[in-house]
Design a protein around this motif. Structure first.
Motif, PDB file in Angstrom:
ATOM      1  N   LEU A 666      -6.471  -3.638   7.301  1.00  0.00           N
ATOM      2  CA  LEU A 666      -6.457  -2.279   6.522  1.00  0.00           C
ATOM      3  C   LEU A 666      -5.054  -1.722   6.928  1.00  0.00           C
ATOM      4  O   LEU A 666      -4.432  -1.092   6.042  1.00  0.00           O
ATOM      5  N   PHE A 667      -4.670  -1.779   7.992  1.00  0.00           N
ATOM      6  CA  PHE A 667      -3.615  -1.087   8.664  1.00  0.00           C
ATOM      7  C   PHE A 667      -2.360  -1.820   7.994  1.00  0.00           C
ATOM      8  O   PHE A 667      -1.334  -1.193   7.637  1.00  0.00           O
ATOM      9  N   GLY A 672      -5.894   1.533   4.493  1.00  0.00           N
ATOM     10  CA  GLY A 672      -6.700   2.296   5.239  1.00  0.00           C
ATOM     11  C   GLY A 672      -7.261   3.567   4.694  1.00  0.00           C
ATOM     12  O   GLY A 672      -7.998   4.152   5.103  1.00  0.00           O
ATOM     13  N   GLU A 673      -6.064   4.159   3.942  1.00  0.00           N
ATOM     14  CA  GLU A 673      -6.188   5.335   3.466  1.00  0.00           C
ATOM     15  C   GLU A 673      -7.573   5.578   2.566  1.00  0.00           C
ATOM     16  O   GLU A 673      -8.312   6.783   2.617  1.00  0.00           O
ATOM     17  N   ALA A 703      -6.157   6.737  13.980  1.00  0.00           N
ATOM     18  CA  ALA A 703      -4.867   7.395  14.335  1.00  0.00           C
ATOM     19  C   ALA A 703      -3.808   6.664  13.558  1.00  0.00           C
ATOM     20  O   ALA A 703      -3.054   7.149  12.970  1.00  0.00           O
ATOM     21  N   GLY A 704      -3.975   5.202  13.474  1.00  0.00           N
ATOM     22  CA  GLY A 704      -3.033   4.319  12.783  1.00  0.00           C
ATOM     23  C   GLY A 704      -2.944   4.738  11.173  1.00  0.00           C
ATOM     24  O   GLY A 704      -1.892   4.608  10.532  1.00  0.00           O
ATOM     25  N   GLU A 887       6.036   0.753  -1.129  1.00  0.00           N
ATOM     26  CA  GLU A 887       4.997   1.559  -1.970  1.00  0.00           C
ATOM     27  C   GLU A 887       3.749   0.955  -1.804  1.00  0.00           C
ATOM     28  O   GLU A 887       2.577   1.607  -1.778  1.00  0.00           O
ATOM     29  N   GLN A 888       3.509  -0.491  -1.795  1.00  0.00           N
ATOM     30  CA  GLN A 888       2.112  -1.116  -1.644  1.00  0.00           C
ATOM     31  C   GLN A 888       1.604  -0.793  -0.245  1.00  0.00           C
ATOM     32  O   GLN A 888       0.434  -0.954  -0.236  1.00  0.00           O
ATOM     33  N   VAL A 889       2.553  -0.791   0.830  1.00  0.00           N
ATOM     34  CA  VAL A 889       2.026  -0.708   2.057  1.00  0.00           C
ATOM     35  C   VAL A 889       1.637   0.460   2.308  1.00  0.00           C
ATOM     36  O   VAL A 889       0.618   0.968   3.214  1.00  0.00           O
ATOM     37  N   ALA A 890       1.857   1.628   1.535  1.00  0.00           N
ATOM     38  CA  ALA A 890       1.647   3.025   1.355  1.00  0.00           C
ATOM     39  C   ALA A 890       1.966   3.696   2.913  1.00  0.00           C
ATOM     40  O   ALA A 890       1.122   4.640   3.572  1.00  0.00           O
TER      41      ALA A 890
END
Length: 965
Positions: A666-667, A672-673, A703-704, A887-890
C-alpha cells in the motif's frame, strides 16, 4: 402437516418437527445439508447449540413416525445432513404431480373428459395453501413451486371444462378465483369466456374493463395480448367463441400450438432475441441452446422468440419442460419423446414402448413438417440428443442452466445478468410510476438484485403488493445481505428456490464445495483461495470450479479467475457448514501469500516479523518480483476485503496481521490514502486484544501513509505515539523503526539537525541483534539529511555506510536506493561523469525491484544530469516520465520535486509558461505540506530569488546553487 396411515391420522404439532419434516419431504430422496436445516429452523441468528438441537429434533421426529406405525429408518442420517425416503404413492405432492401428468397426457391424446377427471382428482388432494402451518421462511420458499403447480393444473382443468361445454358449471368457481387472484390473466380469461358462453357478454366485457383498470392503477401496465384478443372476439360477437366447441373431429394432421403464454412486460435482451429470431428464420433452421444461471430469463426469452417466429412453422410449435432442474425427477428421453409425439397428434397405440424406436418415429413424423420445438429446462446434452430432429425443416430452441457442449452443431446463446439500462427498464415496466419517479433508488434496487431478471421481477412484484412503499423503502430493505434473499419472494416464488433447484442437482462433494465459496467476499478470485477454503489441492479446486461454471453457479470472467453472482454468494453463505473454520482458512491463505510476496517488496522479513509458522498448502509461493507484484495487484481487492471481513467478524489478531502484511505494498504503490479506515480498524483491534506491538505496527504504517499524503503534522504525532508505545513496552526494534521514520520526516520538513539526531538516536539503541535493514535505514536517512543541507562530504560517508549495509541485506532494492543517493551526491558535487552512471545503475535496480517512488525520483535526477550536460531532449523525456510515475505513487513531496526539476528543463527549452505552472503547483503543494526545501526551489523558479535564498538560509542549507540544480 399430517401423517396418515390406514390405522391412524397424526397431526405434527411441535413447530420444529413440523418444519423439519416439511423440509425433508420437499426434497424427498435428496440430501438436505445441516446448514439448510439450521436455516429453516432458525430463519435468523441460530443459537450456538443449533447442531445439537437439530439432532434432538430428528430424534423426536423418528419417535413420531414410530407412533404412526412407520419405520424410523425413513429419516436417513448422512455425514453432512439428512434425507427422507418414502414411496411414490405415499406423498400427496408426488401423487398430485403424477395425476396432473396423466391428465396432460390424456389431453394430448384428445381424451378431454379423462383429462378433466384426472386433473379434478389431483386438485381434490389440496386442502388450502401448502404448509400454511409451517413457520419457516426457508421452507415456505422451497414450497413455492407447489402453488405454481396448483395454479397451472387448475387453469388447464378449467380450459378443458370450457372445451367440454361446462361453462355454466364452472362459472361460480372461476368468479371466486378472479376475486382471489386478480392479477392472474388466465383465470380472468376463463371467467370472460364462461360468461360469454352463458349469454352474459356485457358482464364478460365488464370483467375485462375492471382487470385493465386494476393493472393500470396498480402496476402501470396493459393486459397481455391473449386477454386483449379475447376481449376483441367477445366484443365482435365471435360465434366460434360464444358457442360451446363441438366434439373434436379427426382432422388428420392438426397443427399443435403448445407454446406457453408470452409476457407483456418483457424488457431487454434485444441482441440475443435478434440472434435467435435470425437463426430460426433461416431456411436451414438452427438448433439453439440458451444457457445461463437460474433467474436470467432463459425460458422467457425462448418463449418470446418462439412466438415471434411461429408463422414460419405452420405445422406446429411444441413445448416440453424436461424438468432438468425441478422438484420432480428429470424426464428421461423416452418419456420426453412420448410426450412430444402425443403433442404432434400421434395416437397412443402407435407410440412404441422402446425409447430408440420412439426416436425413429419422432424423426419420421418431423421429416416433412415445418415445426418449432422448444425444449425447456434441459438437464444435460445426453437428455437432449435423442430429441433432436433429423432434418433442417424443424427449428429447435433449448434452455438449460448447464452449458450443453455435447450438442454438435448447436449454436450457444449464453445469458448473463442484464445491462444496467435494461434492468432499470424491466423494473420500471413492472412497477410503473414509482420507479420512474425515483431513478437513483431504482438503479440501487436493480444493482442490489444483481441485475438478475428474476430478482428484479420479484422486487418489483413485492413493491406492487405494497402500495404504501416507495422505491426507496424497497432499496432500504434490500441493503442488508442477510435480508436480500428473504425479501426477494412473492406469493411463494423466490430467488432462493430457483437457486435451490440448481444446487440440488449437484453431487454432494460439489454442493459442499459450492457452499464454501459463499464465505469469500465479493469479487473474482483465483483457484488457490478456493482450494485453501475447501482444504483441497489447487488442481482439484480448479476442476470443481469449472464444473460449477458449466452449471452457471460460478462465473469465469477470464481464464483462471472465478466469481459468484452476489445473490448466489448470499445463498451459498447460508449453506456452508463450519463457516468460522472456512473464514480462518481464507484469512490465513491471504496472510501467508502476502507475506511471501513481501519477500520481494520489503527489506525486512514479514514472516519473521509477524512470527508466522509453516504456511498452509495452498498459500502462494513466488519465484520473482514481477510475479509477486502481479499477484499483489490482482489480489489486493480480495486481501483488503478479507481484512475488513476479519474486522467485521471480530477477528482482531487477523485484521492486525493482514493490515501489517499488506502495508508495504500500500505504501510503496500509492494505495494507502484510500485505506485509512483499514488502519483505524487495525488500531482499534490491537487495543481490544490488547497488543501494544501490533498497535505500534499499525500506527507506524499509518504515519507512512500520512507522510505520502503530505499530512506531516499527523505523521509526526503518530510516530510520537509509536515511540511512546515502544519505550513503554520495551520494544527496541519498533523504537528504531519509528526514529528512522521520524528522521526522514524531519528531513522533508527541512529540520536537518533534528533528522540527524533522530537517526543517531536509532543507531544508539541497544539491540540484541541490530537488523541490517535498520542499519541501512539509519545511514540512508542521515545521508538524505546531509544531502539536502548541502553537507555533501558527510552525506557521502553516510551513504557509503548505507551501501555496505544494503549489500549485507542482499537483494536489489536496498542497493538501488543507496546507488541513487550516491549518484545525487555526485550530481551536486558536479561530477557529471560519475553521477549519471550511478543514477542509471540505481534506476535499473529500482525498476527491477519495483520501487516506484525511487524510480520516479532517480529518473527525475537523471534528467537533471542530462540537462547539466546539455542533453535537453533526454532531460525532458526523463522528467516527464518521472512526473507521471510520481503521480501514480501519490507522494505529494515527490510530486513537488519532479515538478521543480521538470520546470528547470522547460525553462532551458524556453517553455516558460508550462514551467511557471509547474513551479506554482509545486509551491502550493509544498506550502500545504510543509516541505520548505521544495518550497524554496519553487520560489526560485518563479523568480522570487530573495525569498528562496532566505528560506534556504533559514533551513541551514550550505549550497545555494541547489536552488537551480
Amino acid at each position: 402437516m399430517q401423517i396418515r396411515t390406514p390405522d391412524s391420522e397424526i397431526t405434527v404439532a411441535a413447530p420444529r418437527e413440523r418444519i423439519l419434516l416439511a423440509l425433508l419431504l420437499l426434497r424427498e430422496g435428496q440430501l438436505v445439508p445441516f446448514q439448510q436445516v439450521i436455516s429453516a429452523l432458525w430463519d435468523t441468528s441460530p443459537p450456538t447449540t443449533a447442531r445439537a438441537q437439530v439432532h434432538s429434533c430428528v430424534s423426536r421426529l423418528r419417535q413420531l413416525l414410530r407412533r404412526a406405525g412407520l419405520p424410523e429408518e425413513l429419516v436417513i442420517t448422512e455425514p453432512s445432513g439428512y434425507r427422507i425416503k418414502v414411496g411414490a404413492d405415499e406423498l400427496d405432492a408426488v401423487v398430485f404431480a403424477a395425476r396432473v401428468e396423466r391428465g396432460r397426457a390424456a389431453a394430448a391424446d384428445g381424451d378431454l373428459a379423462a383429462a378433466r377427471d384426472e386433473l379434478r382428482a389431483a386438485l381434490a388432494l389440496w386442502r388450502g395453501r401448502p404448509l400454511a402451518d409451517v413457520d419457516s421462511d426457508a421452507v415456505r420458499a422451497s414450497a413455492a413451486h407447489l402453488e405454481e403447480q396448483w395454479t397451472a393444473a387448475l387453469s388447464l382443468c378449467l380450459d378443458l371444462e370450457l372445451r367440454l361445454g361446462a361453462a355454466e358449471e364452472i362459472l361460480a368457481e372461476v368468479a371466486d378465483l378472479v376475486e382471489r387472484f386478480p392479477h392472474h390473466e388466465q383465470f380472468r380469461g376463463h371467467l370472460m369466456t364462461a360468461l360469454a358462453r352463458t349469454g352474459r357478454r356485457a358482464d364478460a366485457l365488464a370483467v375485462f374493463r375492471r382487470g385493465r383498470a386494476m393493472l393500470a392503477e396498480e402496476l402501470g401496465i396493459e393486459p397481455g395480448a391473449e386477454l386483449v384478443e379475447l376481449h376483441r372476439r367477445i366484443l365482435n360477437g365471435d360465434v366460434t367463441l360464444l358457442l360451446a366447441p363441438p366434439e373434436p373431429a379427426d382432422e388428420g394432421r392438426r397443427a399443435a400450438r403448445c407454446l406457453p403464454r408470452d409476457i407483456a412486460d418483457f424488457a431487454g435482451r434485444a441482441d440475443a432475441f435478434a440472434e435467435i429470431v435470425a437463426a430460426l428464420s433461416d431456411e436451414r433452421h438452427a438448433v439453439l441452446a440458451i444457457d445461463g444461471m437460474a433467474g436470467t430469463g432463459k425460458t422467457t426469452l425462448a418463449v418470446r422468440a418462439a412466438h415471434a417466429v411461429s408463422p414460419r412453422f405452420p405445422d406446429g410449435q411444441l413445448y416440453l419442460d424436461l424438468r432438468g432442474h425441478s422438484d420432480r425427477a428429470p424426464l428421461d428421453p423416452g418419456e420426453a419423446l412420448g410426450a412430444l409425439l402425443r403433442q404432434l397428434g400421434v395416437p397412443p397405440e402407435r407410440i412404441p414402448a422402446v425409447s430408440d424406436e420412439r426416436a425413429v418415429l419422432w424423426r419420421t413424423e418431423l421429416a416433412d413438417r415445418r415445426v418449432l420445438v422448444l425444449l425447456d429446462n434441459a438437464l444435460d446434452s445426453a437428455q437432449v440428443l435423442p430429441l433432436l430432429p433429423g432434418t433442417a425443416l424443424t427449428g429447435v430452441l433449448i434452455t438449460s442452466r448447464r452449458r450443453l457442449g455435447g450438442l454438435d452443431g448447436a449454436r450457444p446463446v449464453s445469458l448473463d445478468v442484464l445491462p444496467l439500462d435494461e434492468a432499470v427498464e424491466l423494473l420500471q415496466r413492472t412497477v410503473g410510476a414509482r420507479a420512474v419517479a425515483d431513478p437513483a433508488c431504482t438503479v440501487e434496487v436493480v444493482e442490489l438484485c444483481g441485475r438478475l431478471p428474476l430478482a428484479v421481477r420479484l422486487a418489483g412484484a413485492r413493491l406492487q403488493h405494497r402500495p404504501s412503499w416507495t422505491i426507496a423503502d424497497l432499496a432500504r430493505r434490500l441493503r442488508g445481505a442477510d435480508r436480500r434473499l428473504p425479501e426477494l419472494a412473492v406469493d411463494g416464488r423466490t430467488v432462493a428456490a430457483a437457486f435451490a433447484l440448481s444446487f440440488q442437482q449437484l453431487p454432494v462433494h460439489l454442493q459442499q464445495f459450492f457452499a464454501v465459496l459463499g464465505v469469500h467476499p465479493a469479487g473474482d478470485f483465483e483457484p488457490a483461495v478456493a482450494a485453501a477454503m475447501a482444504q483441497l489441492p489447487v488442481v482439484d479446486a480448479e476442476e470443481l470450479l469449472e464444473d460449477l461454471v458449466d452449471v452457471h453457479l460460478v462465473e469465469a470472467p477470464e481464464a483462471g479467475r472465478y466469481r459468484l453472482h452476489d445473490l448466489l454468494r448470499d445463498y451459498a453463505a447460508h449453506l456452508v457448514a463450519d463457516a468460522d473454520a472456512v473464514v480462518d482458512r481464507m484469512l490465513d491463505h491471504y496472510l501467508y501469500s502476502v507475506a511471501a510476496a513481501n519477500a520481494f517488496l520489503e527489506l525486512s522479513d514479514t514472516r519473521v516479523m509477524l512470527r508466522l509458522d509453516t504456511p498452509p498448502p495452498a498459500a502462494r509461493v513466488f519465484t520473482g518480483i514481477a510475479e509477486a507484484r502481479g499477484w499483489m495487484e490482482r489480489e489486493l481487492p480480495n486481501v483488503l476485503s478479507a481484512a475488513r471481513l476479519a474486522s467485521d467478524l471480530g477477528r482482531h489478531r487477523q485484521i492486525c496481521l493482514l493490515t501489517r502484511a499488506v502495508s508495504p505494498f500500500l505504501f510503496g504503490f500509492g494505495y494507502g490514502e484510500a485505506q485509512l479506515d483499514l488502519y483505524e480498524r487495525a488500531i482499534a483491534a490491537a487495543r481490544t486484544l490488547p497488543s501494544a506491538e501490533l498497535e505500534a505496527e499499525a500506527q507506524n504504517y499509518l504515519a507512512g501513509v500520512y507522510f505520502r499524503m503530505g499530512r506531516m503534522a499527523d505523521a509526526l504525532s503518530t510516530l510520537r505515539l509509536v515511540t511512546a508505545i515502544a519505550e513503554r513496552e520495551g520494544i527496541p526494534r519498533l523504537m528504531g523503526t519509528a526514529l528512522t521514520n521520524m528522521a526522514m520526516l524531519h528531513s522533508r520538513l527541512g529540520q536537518y539537525a533534528a533528522a540527524i539526531a533522530a537517526a543517531e538516536a536509532a543507531a544508539a539503541l541497544h539491540l540484541d541483534e541490530a537488523p541490517a535493514h535498520l542499519q541501512f535505514k539509519i545511514n540512508s536517512t542521515i545521508g538524505i539529511a546531509h544531502t539536502q543541507a548541502g553537507n555533501y562530504d558527510q552525506a557521502l560517508q553516510a551513504n557509503r555506510r548505507g551501501l555496505a549495509a544494503a549489500r549485507t541485506l542482499g537483494g536489489m532494492r536496498a542497493v538501488g536506493i543507496m546507488m541513487g543517493e550516491l549518484g545525487l551526491n555526485h550530481l551536486h558535487l558536479g561530477h557529471l561523469t560519475v553521477a549519471p552512471a550511478l543514477l542509471r545503475r540505481a534506476l535499473t535496480l529500482k525498476q527491477h525491484s519495483v520501487n516506484q517512488f525511487g524510480s520516479a525520483e532517480t529518473l527525475s535526477k537523471l534528467g537533471t544530469a542530462h540537462r547539466l550536460q546539455g542533453h535537453l531532449a533526454d532531460a525532458l523525456a526523463c522528467q516527464r516520465a518521472a512526473r507521471s510515475l510520481m503521480e501514480q505513487v501519490a507522494d505529494v513531496s515527490g510530486q513537488c520535486l519532479t515538478a521543480n526539476d521538470l520546470a528547470l528543463t522547460l525553462r532551458a527549452l524556453d517553455m516558460h509558461d508550462e514551467a511557471r505552472q509547474l513551479n506554482e503547483e509545486a509551491l502550493a503543494k509544498s506550502v500545504r505540506i510543509g516541505d520548505r526545501y521544495e518550497q524554496a526551489r519553487a520560489l526560485a523558479g518563479l523568480g522570487r530569488h530573495e525569498q528562496a535564498v532566505a528560506l534556504f538560509e533559514e533551513l541551514g542549507v550550505c549550497d545555494l546553487g541547489a536552488l537551480y540544480r
